[in-house]
Design a protein around this motif. Structure first.
Motif, PDB file in Angstrom:
ATOM      1  N   LEU A 150     -31.811  27.893  -3.375  1.00  0.00           N
ATOM      2  CA  LEU A 150     -32.288  28.925  -4.292  1.00  0.00           C
ATOM      3  C   LEU A 150     -31.209  29.356  -5.275  1.00  0.00           C
ATOM      4  CD1 LEU A 150     -34.566  30.955  -5.059  1.00  0.00           C
ATOM      5  CD2 LEU A 150     -33.567  32.519  -3.374  1.00  0.00           C
ATOM      6  N   ALA A 151     -29.985  29.518  -4.786  1.00  0.00           N
ATOM      7  CA  ALA A 151     -28.904  30.050  -5.627  1.00  0.00           C
ATOM      8  C   ALA A 151     -28.223  28.989  -6.488  1.00  0.00           C
ATOM      9  CB  ALA A 151     -27.865  30.730  -4.750  1.00  0.00           C
ATOM     10  N   ALA A 152     -28.454  27.711  -6.206  1.00  0.00           N
ATOM     11  CA  ALA A 152     -27.686  26.633  -6.833  1.00  0.00           C
ATOM     12  C   ALA A 152     -28.019  26.442  -8.314  1.00  0.00           C
ATOM     13  CB  ALA A 152     -27.932  25.323  -6.086  1.00  0.00           C
ATOM     14  N   PRO A 153     -27.027  25.992  -9.097  1.00  0.00           N
ATOM     15  CA  PRO A 153     -27.298  25.572 -10.479  1.00  0.00           C
ATOM     16  C   PRO A 153     -27.852  24.156 -10.488  1.00  0.00           C
ATOM     17  CG  PRO A 153     -24.990  25.239  -9.978  1.00  0.00           C
ATOM     18  CD  PRO A 153     -25.596  25.847  -8.741  1.00  0.00           C
ATOM     19  N   ILE A 203     -27.162  20.599  -4.203  1.00  0.00           N
ATOM     20  CA  ILE A 203     -26.509  21.675  -3.456  1.00  0.00           C
ATOM     21  C   ILE A 203     -25.215  21.176  -2.820  1.00  0.00           C
ATOM     22  CG2 ILE A 203     -28.751  22.740  -3.007  1.00  0.00           C
ATOM     23  CD1 ILE A 203     -28.337  22.027  -0.047  1.00  0.00           C
ATOM     24  N   TYR A 204     -25.081  19.862  -2.710  1.00  0.00           N
ATOM     25  CA  TYR A 204     -23.839  19.264  -2.213  1.00  0.00           C
ATOM     26  C   TYR A 204     -22.969  18.749  -3.361  1.00  0.00           C
ATOM     27  CZ  TYR A 204     -26.668  19.224   2.033  1.00  0.00           C
ATOM     28  OH  TYR A 204     -27.478  19.594   3.082  1.00  0.00           O
ATOM     29  N   ALA A 211     -16.985  29.360 -11.210  1.00  0.00           N
ATOM     30  CA  ALA A 211     -17.391  28.414 -12.250  1.00  0.00           C
ATOM     31  C   ALA A 211     -18.008  27.182 -11.597  1.00  0.00           C
ATOM     32  CB  ALA A 211     -16.190  28.011 -13.102  1.00  0.00           C
ATOM     33  N   ILE A 212     -19.012  26.623 -12.238  1.00  0.00           N
ATOM     34  CA  ILE A 212     -19.676  25.433 -11.705  1.00  0.00           C
ATOM     35  C   ILE A 212     -18.762  24.223 -11.869  1.00  0.00           C
ATOM     36  CG2 ILE A 212     -21.687  23.933 -11.885  1.00  0.00           C
ATOM     37  CD1 ILE A 212     -23.127  26.346 -13.225  1.00  0.00           C
ATOM     38  N   ASP A 213     -18.555  23.494 -10.777  1.00  0.00           N
ATOM     39  CA  ASP A 213     -17.750  22.281 -10.849  1.00  0.00           C
ATOM     40  C   ASP A 213     -18.234  21.305  -9.788  1.00  0.00           C
ATOM     41  OD1 ASP A 213     -15.885  20.495 -11.744  1.00  0.00           O
ATOM     42  OD2 ASP A 213     -14.139  21.724 -11.270  1.00  0.00           O
ATOM     43  N   PHE A 214     -17.809  20.049  -9.908  1.00  0.00           N
ATOM     44  CA  PHE A 214     -18.199  19.027  -8.950  1.00  0.00           C
ATOM     45  C   PHE A 214     -17.398  19.158  -7.659  1.00  0.00           C
ATOM     46  CE2 PHE A 214     -19.526  17.048 -12.931  1.00  0.00           C
ATOM     47  CZ  PHE A 214     -20.766  16.522 -12.581  1.00  0.00           C
ATOM     48  N   THR A 215     -18.062  18.918  -6.544  1.00  0.00           N
ATOM     49  CA  THR A 215     -17.365  18.752  -5.273  1.00  0.00           C
ATOM     50  C   THR A 215     -16.844  17.311  -5.207  1.00  0.00           C
ATOM     51  OG1 THR A 215     -19.378  18.001  -4.157  1.00  0.00           O
ATOM     52  CG2 THR A 215     -18.941  20.385  -4.160  1.00  0.00           C
ATOM     53  N   GLU A 216     -16.022  17.020  -4.213  1.00  0.00           N
ATOM     54  CA  GLU A 216     -15.532  15.644  -4.063  1.00  0.00           C
ATOM     55  C   GLU A 216     -16.694  14.686  -3.806  1.00  0.00           C
ATOM     56  OE1 GLU A 216     -12.363  14.893  -1.398  1.00  0.00           O
ATOM     57  OE2 GLU A 216     -10.938  16.189  -2.441  1.00  0.00           O
ATOM     58  N   SER A 217     -17.617  15.070  -2.927  1.00  0.00           N
ATOM     59  CA  SER A 217     -18.759  14.190  -2.649  1.00  0.00           C
ATOM     60  C   SER A 217     -19.664  14.083  -3.871  1.00  0.00           C
ATOM     61  CB  SER A 217     -19.547  14.700  -1.444  1.00  0.00           C
ATOM     62  OG  SER A 217     -20.038  16.009  -1.665  1.00  0.00           O
ATOM     63  N   GLY A 218     -19.703  15.148  -4.675  1.00  0.00           N
ATOM     64  CA  GLY A 218     -20.489  15.082  -5.903  1.00  0.00           C
ATOM     65  C   GLY A 218     -19.958  14.050  -6.869  1.00  0.00           C
ATOM     66  N   ARG A 219     -18.639  14.011  -7.018  1.00  0.00           N
ATOM     67  CA  ARG A 219     -18.023  13.025  -7.911  1.00  0.00           C
ATOM     68  C   ARG A 219     -18.084  11.608  -7.343  1.00  0.00           C
ATOM     69  NH1 ARG A 219     -15.645  15.064 -12.276  1.00  0.00           N
ATOM     70  NH2 ARG A 219     -14.829  17.203 -12.278  1.00  0.00           N
ATOM     71  N   LEU A 220     -17.834  11.469  -6.056  1.00  0.00           N
ATOM     72  CA  LEU A 220     -17.694  10.140  -5.458  1.00  0.00           C
ATOM     73  C   LEU A 220     -19.029   9.517  -5.043  1.00  0.00           C
ATOM     74  CD1 LEU A 220     -14.531  10.757  -3.244  1.00  0.00           C
ATOM     75  CD2 LEU A 220     -14.644   9.577  -5.449  1.00  0.00           C
ATOM     76  N   VAL A 221     -20.018  10.347  -4.722  1.00  0.00           N
ATOM     77  CA  VAL A 221     -21.298   9.822  -4.232  1.00  0.00           C
ATOM     78  C   VAL A 221     -22.436  10.168  -5.190  1.00  0.00           C
ATOM     79  CG1 VAL A 221     -22.935   9.787  -2.305  1.00  0.00           C
ATOM     80  CG2 VAL A 221     -20.475  10.005  -1.850  1.00  0.00           C
ATOM     81  N   GLY A 222     -22.538  11.425  -5.604  1.00  0.00           N
ATOM     82  CA  GLY A 222     -23.571  11.838  -6.544  1.00  0.00           C
ATOM     83  C   GLY A 222     -24.821  12.355  -5.852  1.00  0.00           C
ATOM     84  N   HIS A 223     -25.584  13.191  -6.587  1.00  0.00           N
ATOM     85  CA  HIS A 223     -26.689  13.888  -5.927  1.00  0.00           C
ATOM     86  C   HIS A 223     -27.875  12.994  -5.601  1.00  0.00           C
ATOM     87  CE1 HIS A 223     -28.117  14.274 -10.156  1.00  0.00           C
ATOM     88  NE2 HIS A 223     -29.316  14.341  -9.633  1.00  0.00           N
ATOM     89  N   LEU A 224     -28.056  11.879  -6.300  1.00  0.00           N
ATOM     90  CA  LEU A 224     -29.160  10.988  -5.948  1.00  0.00           C
ATOM     91  C   LEU A 224     -28.961  10.407  -4.553  1.00  0.00           C
ATOM     92  CD1 LEU A 224     -29.069  11.013  -9.218  1.00  0.00           C
ATOM     93  CD2 LEU A 224     -30.469   8.954  -9.014  1.00  0.00           C
TER      94      LEU A 224
END
Length: 318
Positions: A150-153, A203-204, A211-224
């Motif tokens: 709910l809270a996520a961008p 959400i991961y 501030a909104i930024d990428f997590t490590e898993s977001g950069r390395l794996v991606g939300h798909l």
């Protein structure tokens, strides 16, 4: 820097040519090479909006004073360049947490999150397929998980890049998919389920505060891929979940970016996957442009430059 009343980003247009002092969240910083010397480009934000700021002297030294995601106190002159409000920063320092309330710098959706949550679960309850309905409830009935969702961008910088942005975008995509499901021979339950789940992995992918930024898993794996993994784990907990159904649902998640150049894992190869991609892109691009239009100063003819799509947008005045 002497104390002055903080001026919100949305109100800076009333102070053109004037000196202002205030606290702003630095969401981006980049030292660039100019014609004669380096300069520092900033993206500064409060809860009412964001704008670009520049430090023209001692750029590298100033950049070392803070990190992206820090709140800074600045003294600056408000300027107008190519119809866009900017700030030429003359003084800047790191702001201690005791000097501000972080809520003043977090942009949130203009829509009521409780209303969005109600609309979201309304779509969940419309899914008639027993297995898909069970999967959706297993995932989103988890209160801790749904609180994060709910809270996520929905993004770092382009569309719905604010608190509650993910559910706002998801509800919009589900609404569009529901509308077009009567126009084309799609499996409605599969399409709506894909719409509700397509950006689950965000959400991961992002850390959102301050501030909104990428997590490590977001950069390395991606939300798909992150979303696909989570859906597979949840489907395993449902006895007898059909393999063919899960395969088609996974394809919607992994193909919804549509093009390899847009970081899709697979190209859409079912009608449902193609429709979901187009509905997702319609909402993302339309809201992204609408945000640029809304941020343009009064009387402007063109928006700020859209780096993602490599263009300006003309402001319609009909």
């Amino acid at each position: 820097m002497n104390n002055m009343v903080h001026i919100n980003v949305e109100d800076l247009k009333e102070h053109l040519g004037k000196e202002v002092i205030g606290f702003y969240l630095a969401t981006e910083k980049e030292v660039r090479d100019g014609k004669n010397d380096q300069f520092l480009r900033l993206r500064l934000q409060d809860r009412t909006g964001s704008l670009t700021g520049y430090v023209w002297k001692e750029a590298a030294k100033t950049a070392e004073l803070f990190s992206e995601g820090d709140v800074v106190k600045i003294k600056a002159i408000v300027t107008l360049y190519k119809d866009q409000i900017q700030m030429n920063v003359t003084q800047l320092r790191f702001a201690d947490h005791s000097e501000y309330q972080i809520e003043e710098f977090i942009v949130a959706s203009s829509k009521d999150p409780n209303l969005l949550a109600g609309q979201f679960f309304g779509f969940v309850d419309k899914v008639e397929n027993t297995f898909l309905n069970k999967l959706l409830h297993n995932i989103f009935d988890d209160k801790e998980f749904f609180s994060r969702f709910l809270a996520a961008p929905a993004a770092k910088s382009w569309h719905h890049n604010y608190m509650y942005g993910l559910i706002e975008h998801t509800v919009s995509v589900a609404t569009i998919c529901d509308f077009v499901s009567v126009l084309y021979p799609v499996n409605r339950d599969l399409l709506i389920s894909g719409a509700l789940l397509h950006d689950l992995g965000k959400i991961y992918e992002y850390s959102a505060k301050p501030a909104i930024d990428f997590t490590e898993s977001g950069r390395l794996v991606g939300h798909l891929s992150l979303g696909d993994q989570y859906i597979c784990e949840q489907a395993k907990c449902i006895p007898g979940f059909p393999e063919e159904l899960l395969l088609n649902l996974r394809h919607l998640i992994l193909a919804h970016h549509g093009e390899y150049e847009k970081a899709t894992v697979r190209l859409p190869q079912t009608l449902e996957a193609l429709v979901l991609h187009l509905c997702d892109n319609l909402d993302a691009q339309s809201v992204g442009v609408a945000q640029l239009l809304a941020a343009a100063p009064e009387g402007a003819t063109w928006t700020e430059f859209d780096k993602l799509n490599n263009r300006y947008y003309h402001i319609t005045k009909i």
